[in-house]
Write an enzyme that holds these catalytic residues in place. Structure first.
Site, PDB file in Angstrom:
ATOM      1  N   GLU A  38       0.824  -1.217   0.000  1.00 19.53           N
ATOM      2  CA  GLU A  38       0.000   0.000   0.000  1.00 19.53           C
ATOM      3  C   GLU A  38       0.853   1.261   0.000  1.00 19.53           C
ATOM      4  O   GLU A  38       0.473   2.283  -0.548  1.00 19.53           O
ATOM      5  CB  GLU A  38      -0.954   0.009   1.186  1.00 19.53           C
ATOM      6  CG  GLU A  38      -2.124  -0.959   1.068  1.00 19.53           C
ATOM      7  CD  GLU A  38      -1.797  -2.345   1.597  1.00 19.53           C
ATOM      8  OE1 GLU A  38      -0.622  -2.600   1.945  1.00 19.53           O
ATOM      9  OE2 GLU A  38      -2.715  -3.187   1.644  1.00 19.53           O
ATOM     10  N   PHE A  87     -11.775  -7.527  13.322  1.00 17.83           N
ATOM     11  CA  PHE A  87     -10.666  -7.972  12.480  1.00 17.83           C
ATOM     12  C   PHE A  87     -10.363  -6.920  11.427  1.00 17.83           C
ATOM     13  O   PHE A  87     -11.244  -6.428  10.745  1.00 17.83           O
ATOM     14  CB  PHE A  87     -11.014  -9.313  11.808  1.00 17.83           C
ATOM     15  CG  PHE A  87      -9.944  -9.804  10.884  1.00 17.83           C
ATOM     16  CD1 PHE A  87      -8.695 -10.169  11.369  1.00 17.83           C
ATOM     17  CD2 PHE A  87     -10.170  -9.863   9.516  1.00 17.83           C
ATOM     18  CE1 PHE A  87      -7.700 -10.601  10.508  1.00 17.83           C
ATOM     19  CE2 PHE A  87      -9.183 -10.295   8.656  1.00 17.83           C
ATOM     20  CZ  PHE A  87      -7.938 -10.660   9.148  1.00 17.83           C
ATOM     21  N   GLN A  88      -9.120  -6.578  11.302  1.00 16.51           N
ATOM     22  CA  GLN A  88      -8.641  -5.563  10.364  1.00 16.51           C
ATOM     23  C   GLN A  88      -9.355  -4.219  10.544  1.00 16.51           C
ATOM     24  O   GLN A  88      -9.691  -3.544   9.578  1.00 16.51           O
ATOM     25  CB  GLN A  88      -8.727  -6.067   8.913  1.00 16.51           C
ATOM     26  CG  GLN A  88      -7.739  -7.212   8.648  1.00 16.51           C
ATOM     27  CD  GLN A  88      -7.513  -7.488   7.182  1.00 16.51           C
ATOM     28  OE1 GLN A  88      -8.414  -7.339   6.368  1.00 16.51           O
ATOM     29  NE2 GLN A  88      -6.308  -7.945   6.835  1.00 16.51           N
ATOM     30  N   LYS A  92     -17.526  -1.315   4.813  1.00 12.37           N
ATOM     31  CA  LYS A  92     -17.873  -2.304   3.800  1.00 12.37           C
ATOM     32  C   LYS A  92     -19.367  -2.300   3.471  1.00 12.37           C
ATOM     33  O   LYS A  92     -19.753  -2.394   2.309  1.00 12.37           O
ATOM     34  CB  LYS A  92     -17.435  -3.685   4.273  1.00 12.37           C
ATOM     35  CG  LYS A  92     -17.558  -4.740   3.199  1.00 12.37           C
ATOM     36  CD  LYS A  92     -16.927  -6.047   3.625  1.00 12.37           C
ATOM     37  CE  LYS A  92     -16.973  -7.053   2.494  1.00 12.37           C
ATOM     38  NZ  LYS A  92     -16.290  -8.296   2.854  1.00 12.37           N
ATOM     39  N   MET A 124      23.929   9.517   4.214  1.00 11.30           N
ATOM     40  CA  MET A 124      23.725  10.805   4.871  1.00 11.30           C
ATOM     41  C   MET A 124      23.928  10.683   6.378  1.00 11.30           C
ATOM     42  O   MET A 124      24.524  11.556   7.016  1.00 11.30           O
ATOM     43  CB  MET A 124      22.324  11.357   4.555  1.00 11.30           C
ATOM     44  CG  MET A 124      22.115  12.789   4.997  1.00 11.30           C
ATOM     45  SD  MET A 124      23.318  13.928   4.277  1.00 11.30           S
ATOM     46  CE  MET A 124      22.443  14.522   2.833  1.00 11.30           C
TER      47      MET A 124
END
Lengths: 583, 169
Positions: free
Chosen positions: A73, A135-136, A185, A497
């Protein structure tokens, strides 16, 4: 008429009615896609998951929107960001709930810091499961509140079209920025009539449109009185499309022009009045010019600490004119004597009118002379070598091979600063880098967005061996979508760096910056189906770049460069601009 | 110096979080924040008291104004305005000393709103000074619990014509 026929007719008409209802009422997923089409969205970068399957099901059917499946993502959001930077249009990314959504966070923060228009759409658990640690489930609107211009949680499918419309309006107007839409959803499968509101009702949102004429007058007066003016251009000039006006101001006044990292490309590097970048790794002459200026004209800049160094000594002899679309930037870090809230393009147009009417005839001969002396005395330079590849040399060669016409994307680190110093940009929206957040791993996915926006262009992602490993999974996306992106890794075997800081300020204690255990980047390229070349000698740099630039395939060029090379000049953090190391 | 900001915001979920989050994230010192809806159910009004110098207040105001949900923001500090705060104090009150407490309540024109076996709940409204005064007057008896609303404020005179107050930006 027999009763059977009658019944059949009734059934048919009932079906017709149902069909008519179905036609009028769309599911949330359909509404979303239809609204995106209305906003002119052509490409979405995303990743499917449990909570956004209904949206993907609709994407399966649609022909008008291209979806690019990234491998992470974070890749999707940076790609959308790169697409937005390249086109000026909002980038769109799509992720599922929970981890999908939280994987967007870095990219959203990145877009927020650099004022990039972005619409991030996340799936969410169904409304009934919200707040139960389902969940999620992640409170992504809450998580992203401080890093978005606005964030929506859609609770009623009837609001969805309006919200999409508002989101695009917010992302692209005023100071651009990311907007998030969190879509439970069940909303994506519920139905509503599709109504796209022509008018927006955002009573609290009034981006500044009127330029204050009195302030423009004061700015003009300050310019006419200036003896040592410097124009300082930022990303706001590029966002506003004000490069033409900037060039006109520079030409009319004869003032030298410097830019921030985000402003690179706003003014042609080859222009005789161009000083290059200012700040921590700016050119010595830009830093001296700002240090000694009596008028600093800040255009679409936010006076980041990487630019100003020690605030109390920054341009301390100068009057400051500050033009920015975000009024909150005026006076945030640097006190502006003439603050002007508004679009840089419009403000500059007004300012140019007034200056021309007053007869702008500045005598900057001695100022220009002084600057030219600095340019001669302290040019950007590095020790050339015939045996080992100097990273700066690679950038110079990329510049020559592409004649400065490539689209350059960078990761974050030493290579990024060398790219800013040594690549000669000629026009806006051709140099893309993570300026504000400094996101390692930005470059490769952003390059995908840039290449999607300009399929025919030569795109180079200038990378370090550290940064490239932060989103290297996107090589798969690049090869799968036949994007001919060229990756030039300046491989110094270090997190360069940080190593540089350790060398200069931490007694050479190189704590965990040695990148031992790197993959073989040539084999990595081949594993993904790209072309990999390792380049170890200076004379092989150019042919490799030429081959990559000419080829329609994706290339990973692993330039083995001098490990000990540092980025100079350097203003140590918190020091004054004239206190440069290695100038 | 303390500044009093009157802020009209859209009455939407998350508004308070956005405003409180802004203060926290940018390190501004919030003294009190009172919120409730206005005559228009779609609009809430916040009275925010912020401590800081002019520069800080300017930044607070500009950053607040940037929030999409903020409709209007007015710094009424230098205006003529009426402000009130409400306090509920539960104080120890054995029957023997109730008379004394009632006298204090009388003096402050406060009210007793509940009597327990050994305690009283007192309600008072007024400006910050008065509220502080009644709280300290009752302290010797032993305060069990205090709840204050934070300041709410309104400019005197007709709406939209509030003296020197400036609508910021």
């Amino acid at each position: 008429m027999s009763s059977a026929v009658l019944e059949e007719l009734q059934v048919r008409s009932r079906d017709d009615v149902n069909k008519a209802i179905k036609e009028e009422h769309l599911t949330g997923a359909q509404i979303l896609l239809k609204a995106l089409e209305k906003e002119g969205v052509e490409v979405i970068f995303g990743y499917p998951g449990g909570a956004n399957i209904p949206i993907y099901d609709e994407l399966y059917r649609t022909k008008n929107i291209t979806h690019i499946l990234t491998r992470h993502e974070q890749g999707a959001v940076h790609a959308a960001d790169g697409y937005a930077r390249a086109t000026g249009k909002p980038g769109v990314c799509l992720a599922t709930s929970g981890p999908g959504a939280t994987n967007l966070v870095t990219g959203i923060a990145n877009a927020y810091m650099d004022s990039i228009p972005l619409v991030a759409i996340t799936g969410q658990v169904a409304l009934g499961l919200l707040g139960r640690d389902s969940f999620q489930e992640a409170d992504i609107t809450g998580i992203t509140t401080p890093i978005t211009k606005y964030s929506y949680l859609v609770k009623d499918v009837r609001d969805l079209a309006r919200i999409v419309h508002e989101a695009f309006h917010l992302a692209t107007t005023g100071r651009p920025g990311p907007v998030l839409i969190d879509l439970p959803k069940d909303i994506t499968v519920q139905k509503a009539e599709f109504k796209y509101p022509p008018e927006l009702d955002l009573p609290g949102y009034k981006p500044r449109t009127m330029i204050n004429a009195a302030q423009i007058g004061k700015a003009a007066q300050a310019i006419l009185e200036a003896k040592r003016p410097v124009i300082f251009a930022g990303g706001g000039v590029i966002n506003a499309g004000a490069s033409k006006e900037l060039l006109a101001l520079a030409t009319l006044t004869g003032a030298p022009v410097t830019y921030s990292l985000m402003g690179k490309g706003a003014f042609p590097d080859a222009h005789p009045q161009c000083l290059g970048m200012v700040g921590m790794h700016g050119t010595a002459y830009a830093n001296y010019a700002v240090w000694e200026s009596d008028l600093l004209i800040g255009l679409g800049v936010r006076f980041d600490d990487r630019v100003t160094g020690k605030l109390s000594t920054f341009a301390s002899q100068a009057k400051v004119i500050h033009i920015d679309i975000d009024p909150a930037e005026l006076g945030k870090n640097v006190v502006a004597h003439v603050p002007i809230a508004g679009d840089v393009k419009e403000a500059l147009s007004e300012l140019l009118k007034v200056l021309k009417a007053k007869g702008c005839n500045l005598d900057l001969a001695s100022w220009r002379q002084k600057i030219d002396n600095w340019k001669r005395e302290y040019p950007l330079r590095y020790e050339k070598s015939g045996n080992v590849i100097k990273p700066q040399y690679v950038i110079e060669q990329i510049n020559e091979v592409t004649k400065g016409e490539a689209y350059i994307v960078t990761e974050v680190g030493q290579h990024q600063m060398w790219a800013a110093q040594y690549y000669q940009s000629s026009k806006p929206r051709t140099f893309f880098t993570s300026g504000g957040l400094g996101t390692m791993g930005f470059g490769l996915p952003a390059a995908m967005g840039v290449q999607m926006a300009h399929p025919e262009a030569v795109v180079f992602n200038i990378a370090g061996d550290g940064s490239i490993q932060m989103n290297s999974q996107e090589f798969a996306t690049i090869v799968h979508n036949k994007l001919p992106i060229n990756v030039a890794i300046l491989n110094n075997h270090y997190l360069g760096m940080v190593r540089q800081w350790q060398e200069l300020f931490f007694g050479k204690r190189y704590s965990h910056t040695d990148m031992t255990g790197q993959p073989d980047f040539v084999k990595l390229a081949e594993a993904y189906g790209a072309v990999g070349l390792r380049v170890e000698k200076p004379e092989d740099v150019r042919p490799a770049l030429e081959e990559a630039a000419a080829s329609p395939r994706a290339y990973i060029l692993d330039f083995v460069v001098d490990e000990s090379e540092n980025v100079f000049p350097m203003v140590p953090a918190g020091a004054s601009l004239n206190e440069m190391l290695g100038r | 110096m303390k500044h009093t900001l009157a802020v009209l915001v859209e009455n939407r979920p998350g508004v308070l979080t956005r405003i409180a989050g802004l203060f926290a994230r940018r390190g501004y010192n919030i003294d009190s924040l009172a919120v409730g809806r206005t005559d228009n159910p779609l609009i809430s009004r916040m009275t925010i008291v912020v401590d800081g110098d002019d520069r800080v207040i300017e930044q607070v105001s500009k950053q607040l104004y940037k929030l999409i949900d903020v409709i209007k923001l007015t710094d009424i500090t230098n205006d003529e305005y009426v402000d009130r705060e409400m306090i509920l104090i539960k104080v120890n009150a054995d029957p023997a000393i109730r008379g004394e407490i009632m006298q204090i309540v009388e003096i402050f024109r406060a009210r007793i709103v509940d009597i327990g076996r050994n305690s009283l709940i007192i309600e008072a409204t007024g400006d910050e000074g008065k509220i502080n005064a009644i709280e300290s007057a009752l302290r010797p008896f032993g305060i069990r619990e205090v709840v204050r609303t934070g300041k709410i404020a309104m400019s005197r005179g007709p709406k939209h014509k509030n003296g020197k107050s400036q609508e910021l930006l």
